[in-house]
Structures are given as C-alpha cells and as structure tokens.
Design a protein around this motif. Structure first.
Motif, mmCIF file in Angstrom:
data_model
loop_
_atom_site.group_PDB
_atom_site.id
_atom_site.type_symbol
_atom_site.label_atom_id
_atom_site.label_comp_id
_atom_site.label_asym_id
_atom_site.label_seq_id
_atom_site.Cartn_x
_atom_site.Cartn_y
_atom_site.Cartn_z
ATOM 1 N N CYS A 13 -29.695 -15.924 10.503
ATOM 2 C CA CYS A 13 -29.268 -16.381 11.820
ATOM 3 C C CYS A 13 -29.738 -17.793 12.161
ATOM 4 C CB CYS A 13 -29.754 -15.395 12.876
ATOM 5 S SG CYS A 13 -28.915 -13.803 12.746
ATOM 6 N N TYR A 18 -24.981 -16.586 18.503
ATOM 7 C CA TYR A 18 -25.494 -15.238 18.749
ATOM 8 C C TYR A 18 -24.523 -14.136 18.344
ATOM 9 C CZ TYR A 18 -22.744 -15.253 23.089
ATOM 10 O OH TYR A 18 -21.727 -15.304 24.006
ATOM 11 N N ALA A 22 -25.353 -10.610 11.260
ATOM 12 C CA ALA A 22 -26.401 -10.845 10.261
ATOM 13 C C ALA A 22 -26.351 -9.759 9.184
ATOM 14 C CB ALA A 22 -27.771 -10.856 10.930
ATOM 15 N N CYS A 36 -26.718 -11.742 15.343
ATOM 16 C CA CYS A 36 -27.877 -12.625 15.496
ATOM 17 C C CYS A 36 -28.515 -12.424 16.863
ATOM 18 C CB CYS A 36 -27.471 -14.077 15.291
ATOM 19 S SG CYS A 36 -27.090 -14.448 13.560
ATOM 20 N N TYR A 43 -30.746 -9.282 16.026
ATOM 21 C CA TYR A 43 -31.652 -9.678 14.948
ATOM 22 C C TYR A 43 -32.783 -10.568 15.461
ATOM 23 C CZ TYR A 43 -33.239 -11.898 10.623
ATOM 24 O OH TYR A 43 -34.008 -12.372 9.597
ATOM 25 N N ASN A 44 -32.449 -11.591 16.253
ATOM 26 C CA ASN A 44 -33.485 -12.499 16.752
ATOM 27 C C ASN A 44 -34.510 -11.769 17.613
ATOM 28 O OD1 ASN A 44 -32.619 -14.903 15.486
ATOM 29 N ND2 ASN A 44 -31.021 -15.162 17.018
#
Length: 137
Positions: A13, A18, A22, A36, A43-44
């Motif tokens: 990412c 966003y 991912a 992301c 994921y973030n």
C-alpha cells in the motif's frame, strides 16, 4: 538493507490510494478484499497497530474461510488458550468486514472489505450475570 527500508519495500500500500486491494481473501466462494484503507480501517489500520505478519495474514484467511459469522460482518475462529485467569479462556481470532459499498455510497466499490482483525480473549459468562453467551476478560 535496513529493516525500515525492507518493511516499506514489502508494503503493498506504499503510495497507493485507500481503495487499492492489498490482498484478497475468501468467505466460501465469495471474495473479500483487504484494501489499503486508512489509519482507521484496512491494511494500513492493521499495520499501524503492529499486527501485520505472514502469520496474521494466514489467520485472517483461516477465520474468513473456516470460521463462523457471529453477527453480520463479524467472523470468529477460536481455540482454547491462555491469557485470562478464568477456566478455560477462549483465544478468538476476530475479523470485521463491511460487505457494503466503500464509504456507504450506493454504486461505490463493493464490498469495502476487511475493516480490522484482532485476537480477543473471552471466557464463558457466569450464569445469569450476562445475557450474552460470552464475556471479555
């Protein structure tokens, strides 16, 4: 290569929008993306909390494919574990998903995907102490 550079090089990412996917997981035959996201989902969000690893990724996959949906969008997989003082605690792996469109916008990217994932310890509830079947410890 320094550890920080290695981590960012393996980040799917890095410098991505966003909404980028991912990883893709499955709930039966249906695909469930891990986008992301931001610091509050995706994921973030998981990486920011120090949870991401190959093992964690495998637990997400196992929970979604082999677990059960306790409430809409909340999947669990559990095993008897340790970590609480009661007998015996359950070590649950919990994955929360949004099957609806990203941002709640009709016609938007659907599904939004995985919001978060975490380990949660629970114990059997004391009789009549709670209406729920389990209580967090």
């Amino acid at each position: 290569m320094p550890a920080a550079a290695t981590a960012s090089a393996s980040n799917p990412c890095k410098s991505q929008h966003y909404s980028k996917v991912a990883y893709t997981f499955y709930i039966g035959p249906s695909k469930m993306p891990l986008r992301c996201g931001t610091k509050t989902w995706g994921y973030n969000h998981i990486v920011e909390r120090g949870r991401w690893s190959t093992s964690f990724k495998n637990k997400i996959s196992d929970t979604l494919f082999n677990g059960y949906e306790r409430t809409p969008g909340v999947y669990y997989r559990y095993k008897v574990g340790t970590g609480c003082s009661s007998k015996p605690p359950r070590k649950n792996f919990k994955v929360v998903v949004n099957k609806g469109p990203l941002g709640g916008m009709p016609g938007g990217l659907t599904p939004q995907g995985i919001i978060t994932a975490t380990v949660e310890y629970t114990t059997p509830a004391v009789a009549a102490a709670s209406a729920s079947a389990e209580a967090k410890c």
